[in-house]
Design a protein around this motif. Structure first.
Motif, PDB file in Angstrom:
ATOM      1  N   THR A  41       0.833  -1.204   0.000  1.00 22.44           N
ATOM      2  CA  THR A  41       0.000   0.000   0.000  1.00 22.44           C
ATOM      3  C   THR A  41       0.866   1.251   0.000  1.00 22.44           C
ATOM      4  O   THR A  41       1.796   1.365   0.807  1.00 22.44           O
ATOM      5  CB  THR A  41      -0.918   0.041   1.238  1.00 22.44           C
ATOM      6  N   PHE A  42       0.567   2.173  -0.910  1.00 19.36           N
ATOM      7  CA  PHE A  42       1.186   3.494  -0.930  1.00 19.36           C
ATOM      8  C   PHE A  42       0.179   4.506  -0.377  1.00 19.36           C
ATOM      9  O   PHE A  42      -0.865   4.737  -0.979  1.00 19.36           O
ATOM     10  CB  PHE A  42       1.568   3.906  -2.359  1.00 19.36           C
ATOM     11  N   GLU A  43       0.512   5.103   0.743  1.00 15.63           N
ATOM     12  CA  GLU A  43      -0.349   6.131   1.313  1.00 15.63           C
ATOM     13  C   GLU A  43      -0.093   7.463   0.599  1.00 15.63           C
ATOM     14  O   GLU A  43       1.047   7.792   0.275  1.00 15.63           O
ATOM     15  CB  GLU A  43      -0.086   6.290   2.804  1.00 15.63           C
ATOM     16  N   ILE A  44      -1.165   8.238   0.370  1.00 15.82           N
ATOM     17  CA  ILE A  44      -1.044   9.545  -0.254  1.00 15.82           C
ATOM     18  C   ILE A  44      -0.941  10.616   0.819  1.00 15.82           C
ATOM     19  O   ILE A  44      -1.754  10.664   1.748  1.00 15.82           O
ATOM     20  CB  ILE A  44      -2.241   9.843  -1.176  1.00 15.82           C
ATOM     21  N   GLU A  45       0.079  11.446   0.699  1.00 17.49           N
ATOM     22  CA  GLU A  45       0.358  12.470   1.698  1.00 17.49           C
ATOM     23  C   GLU A  45      -0.810  13.444   1.854  1.00 17.49           C
ATOM     24  O   GLU A  45      -1.386  13.910   0.873  1.00 17.49           O
ATOM     25  CB  GLU A  45       1.621  13.228   1.290  1.00 17.49           C
ATOM     26  N   SER A  46      -1.169  13.735   3.118  1.00 15.76           N
ATOM     27  CA  SER A  46      -2.227  14.704   3.454  1.00 15.76           C
ATOM     28  C   SER A  46      -3.561  14.337   2.812  1.00 15.76           C
ATOM     29  O   SER A  46      -4.301  15.202   2.343  1.00 15.76           O
ATOM     30  CB  SER A  46      -1.810  16.120   3.025  1.00 15.76           C
ATOM     31  N   SER A  47      -3.853  13.043   2.775  1.00 16.85           N
ATOM     32  CA  SER A  47      -5.102  12.592   2.154  1.00 16.85           C
ATOM     33  C   SER A  47      -5.486  11.238   2.720  1.00 16.85           C
ATOM     34  O   SER A  47      -4.653  10.514   3.274  1.00 16.85           O
ATOM     35  CB  SER A  47      -4.923  12.496   0.636  1.00 16.85           C
ATOM     36  N   ALA A 163       8.984 -12.280   3.198  1.00 15.85           N
ATOM     37  CA  ALA A 163       8.418 -10.951   3.450  1.00 15.85           C
ATOM     38  C   ALA A 163       9.392  -9.900   2.940  1.00 15.85           C
ATOM     39  O   ALA A 163      10.595  -9.965   3.218  1.00 15.85           O
ATOM     40  CB  ALA A 163       8.155 -10.760   4.934  1.00 15.85           C
ATOM     41  N   TYR A 164       8.863  -8.915   2.191  1.00 13.35           N
ATOM     42  CA  TYR A 164       9.664  -7.822   1.649  1.00 13.35           C
ATOM     43  C   TYR A 164       9.282  -6.515   2.334  1.00 13.35           C
ATOM     44  O   TYR A 164       8.104  -6.251   2.576  1.00 13.35           O
ATOM     45  CB  TYR A 164       9.431  -7.654   0.143  1.00 13.35           C
ATOM     46  N   GLY A 165      10.283  -5.685   2.589  1.00  6.66           N
ATOM     47  CA  GLY A 165      10.051  -4.343   3.095  1.00  6.66           C
ATOM     48  C   GLY A 165      10.800  -3.343   2.242  1.00  6.66           C
ATOM     49  O   GLY A 165      12.017  -3.464   2.055  1.00  6.66           O
ATOM     50  N   THR A 166      10.081  -2.350   1.685  1.00  4.46           N
ATOM     51  CA  THR A 166      10.684  -1.348   0.807  1.00  4.46           C
ATOM     52  C   THR A 166      10.453   0.037   1.397  1.00  4.46           C
ATOM     53  O   THR A 166       9.316   0.416   1.687  1.00  4.46           O
ATOM     54  CB  THR A 166      10.065  -1.415  -0.606  1.00  4.46           C
ATOM     55  N   LEU A 167      11.539   0.802   1.569  1.00  9.41           N
ATOM     56  CA  LEU A 167      11.447   2.146   2.135  1.00  9.41           C
ATOM     57  C   LEU A 167      11.122   3.137   1.029  1.00  9.41           C
ATOM     58  O   LEU A 167      11.981   3.505   0.231  1.00  9.41           O
ATOM     59  CB  LEU A 167      12.766   2.523   2.816  1.00  9.41           C
ATOM     60  N   THR A 168       9.874   3.574   0.964  1.00  4.03           N
ATOM     61  CA  THR A 168       9.468   4.560  -0.029  1.00  4.03           C
ATOM     62  C   THR A 168       9.676   5.966   0.539  1.00  4.03           C
ATOM     63  O   THR A 168       9.921   6.142   1.724  1.00  4.03           O
ATOM     64  CB  THR A 168       7.999   4.373  -0.415  1.00  4.03           C
ATOM     65  N   ASP A 169       9.605   6.974  -0.325  1.00  5.38           N
ATOM     66  CA  ASP A 169       9.734   8.349   0.128  1.00  5.38           C
ATOM     67  C   ASP A 169       8.755   9.225  -0.640  1.00  5.38           C
ATOM     68  O   ASP A 169       8.089   8.784  -1.580  1.00  5.38           O
ATOM     69  CB  ASP A 169      11.166   8.859  -0.023  1.00  5.38           C
ATOM     70  N   SER A 170       8.675  10.484  -0.245  1.00  3.76           N
ATOM     71  CA  SER A 170       7.688  11.389  -0.830  1.00  3.76           C
ATOM     72  C   SER A 170       8.196  12.102  -2.080  1.00  3.76           C
ATOM     73  O   SER A 170       7.484  12.918  -2.648  1.00  3.76           O
ATOM     74  CB  SER A 170       7.259  12.430   0.211  1.00  3.76           C
ATOM     75  N   ASP A 192       7.018   5.941   3.729  1.00  2.69           N
ATOM     76  CA  ASP A 192       6.532   4.861   4.574  1.00  2.69           C
ATOM     77  C   ASP A 192       7.263   3.574   4.177  1.00  2.69           C
ATOM     78  O   ASP A 192       8.141   3.570   3.322  1.00  2.69           O
ATOM     79  CB  ASP A 192       5.022   4.687   4.406  1.00  2.69           C
ATOM     80  N   LEU A 193       6.880   2.487   4.824  1.00  3.39           N
ATOM     81  CA  LEU A 193       7.416   1.169   4.526  1.00  3.39           C
ATOM     82  C   LEU A 193       6.390   0.373   3.732  1.00  3.39           C
ATOM     83  O   LEU A 193       5.295   0.105   4.220  1.00  3.39           O
ATOM     84  CB  LEU A 193       7.770   0.432   5.822  1.00  3.39           C
ATOM     85  N   LEU A 194       6.738  -0.001   2.512  1.00  3.28           N
ATOM     86  CA  LEU A 194       5.882  -0.832   1.679  1.00  3.28           C
ATOM     87  C   LEU A 194       6.192  -2.293   1.984  1.00  3.28           C
ATOM     88  O   LEU A 194       7.331  -2.737   1.833  1.00  3.28           O
ATOM     89  CB  LEU A 194       6.143  -0.534   0.200  1.00  3.28           C
ATOM     90  N   THR A 195       5.190  -3.046   2.442  1.00  7.03           N
ATOM     91  CA  THR A 195       5.407  -4.451   2.810  1.00  7.03           C
ATOM     92  C   THR A 195       4.621  -5.373   1.882  1.00  7.03           C
ATOM     93  O   THR A 195       3.482  -5.069   1.517  1.00  7.03           O
ATOM     94  CB  THR A 195       4.989  -4.718   4.264  1.00  7.03           C
ATOM     95  N   GLN A 196       5.249  -6.495   1.521  1.00  6.93           N
ATOM     96  CA  GLN A 196       4.611  -7.507   0.687  1.00  6.93           C
ATOM     97  C   GLN A 196       5.032  -8.896   1.162  1.00  6.93           C
ATOM     98  O   GLN A 196       6.096  -9.068   1.774  1.00  6.93           O
ATOM     99  CB  GLN A 196       5.007  -7.339  -0.780  1.00  6.93           C
ATOM    100  N   ILE A 197       4.208  -9.874   0.852  1.00  3.78           N
ATOM    101  CA  ILE A 197       4.499 -11.273   1.144  1.00  3.78           C
ATOM    102  C   ILE A 197       4.517 -12.048  -0.172  1.00  3.78           C
ATOM    103  O   ILE A 197       3.630 -11.865  -1.020  1.00  3.78           O
ATOM    104  CB  ILE A 197       3.442 -11.899   2.084  1.00  3.78           C
ATOM    105  N   GLU A 198       5.507 -12.905  -0.331  1.00 10.09           N
ATOM    106  CA  GLU A 198       5.618 -13.715  -1.543  1.00 10.09           C
ATOM    107  C   GLU A 198       5.811 -15.180  -1.174  1.00 10.09           C
ATOM    108  O   GLU A 198       6.609 -15.507  -0.287  1.00 10.09           O
ATOM    109  CB  GLU A 198       6.804 -13.233  -2.387  1.00 10.09           C
ATOM    110  N   THR A 199       5.073 -16.049  -1.815  1.00  6.24           N
ATOM    111  CA  THR A 199       5.298 -17.486  -1.704  1.00  6.24           C
ATOM    112  C   THR A 199       5.738 -17.993  -3.067  1.00  6.24           C
ATOM    113  O   THR A 199       5.180 -17.596  -4.090  1.00  6.24           O
ATOM    114  CB  THR A 199       4.027 -18.227  -1.257  1.00  6.24           C
TER     115      THR A 199
END
Length: 207
Positions: A41-47, A163-170, A192-199
């Motif tokens: 999930t990518f959160e949108i700033e101020s929204s 499990a993957y963790g990706t450091l996104t920025d604005s 924020d931190l973008l997290t995903q799970i892969e099998t």
């Protein structure tokens, strides 16, 4: 720049270990993988809006170099073609095509076993995310648990959940879109931190 330095350092370490492995007659492993990646999930700033990555298939390649009896160096590449849906209010929202490419290096620790071995894996590197509007590279890491099934000395099966963790920025324009109802170009992705799970499963070739 930081991601490139980290990958360069780890690549040099891997090459040095490879030279040592050749002297010790240690084996390499090549594992083509296919799987399914969930979440993100990518959160949108101020929204209250957000972009939800749709679950989809993934594929890739893993290279391993044995360091000791129970440890290996690991180079991981995984790719996911998906779409992101804008969650904002009621009704159907537009989809954005996404391509996620993960390149990471790290290692595995294996438990005891002759035909079946449990293991844990951890890697660090970068994730390239490409959308219809732009592409960007972010620092990322992953951790996984799995089983290696070894019916033959040079052929096996790898089953894993990671499990993957990706450091996104604005400072990214991945979701820069304009329309009559909402101007996404005027809104930035919230850092924020973008997290995903892969099998995934793969066929292990050893030599």
């Amino acid at each position: 720049m930081m991601i490139r330095r980290i990958l360069t350092f780890l690549a040099v370490a891997l090459c040095q270990s490879a030279a040592s492995a050749a002297d010790d007659n240690q084996r390499f492993e090549i594992t083509p993988i296919g799987g399914y990646r969930l979440g993100g999930t990518f959160e949108i700033e101020s929204s209250d809006a957000s972009y939800e990555i749709q679950d989809s298939a993934s594929f890739g390649l893993i290279l391993n170099l044995r360091d000791r009896e129970d440890t290996q160096w690991e180079l991981l590449f995984s790719r996911q073609n998906s779409e992101a849906r804008l969650e904002f209010g009621a009704g159907t929202q537009p989809l954005v095509d996404l391509e996620l490419q993960v390149l990471q290096i790290g290692g595995t620790y294996q438990g005891q076993g002759d035909k079946v071995r449990p293991y844990v894996a951890a890697t660090l590197g970068g994730t390239r995310i490409k959308s219809e509007a732009d592409s960007d590279i972010f620092f990322s890491g992953s951790i996984g648990v799995g089983l290696q099934i070894r019916p033959l000395s040079r052929l096996g099966i790898r089953l894993e959940a990671r499990a993957y963790g990706t450091l996104t920025d604005s400072n990214t324009d991945l979701f820069c879109r304009t329309g009559p109802d909402l101007s996404i170009c005027a809104v930035r992705v919230d850092g924020d931190l973008l997290t995903q799970i892969e099998t995934f499963a793969g066929v292990v070739f050893r030599f």
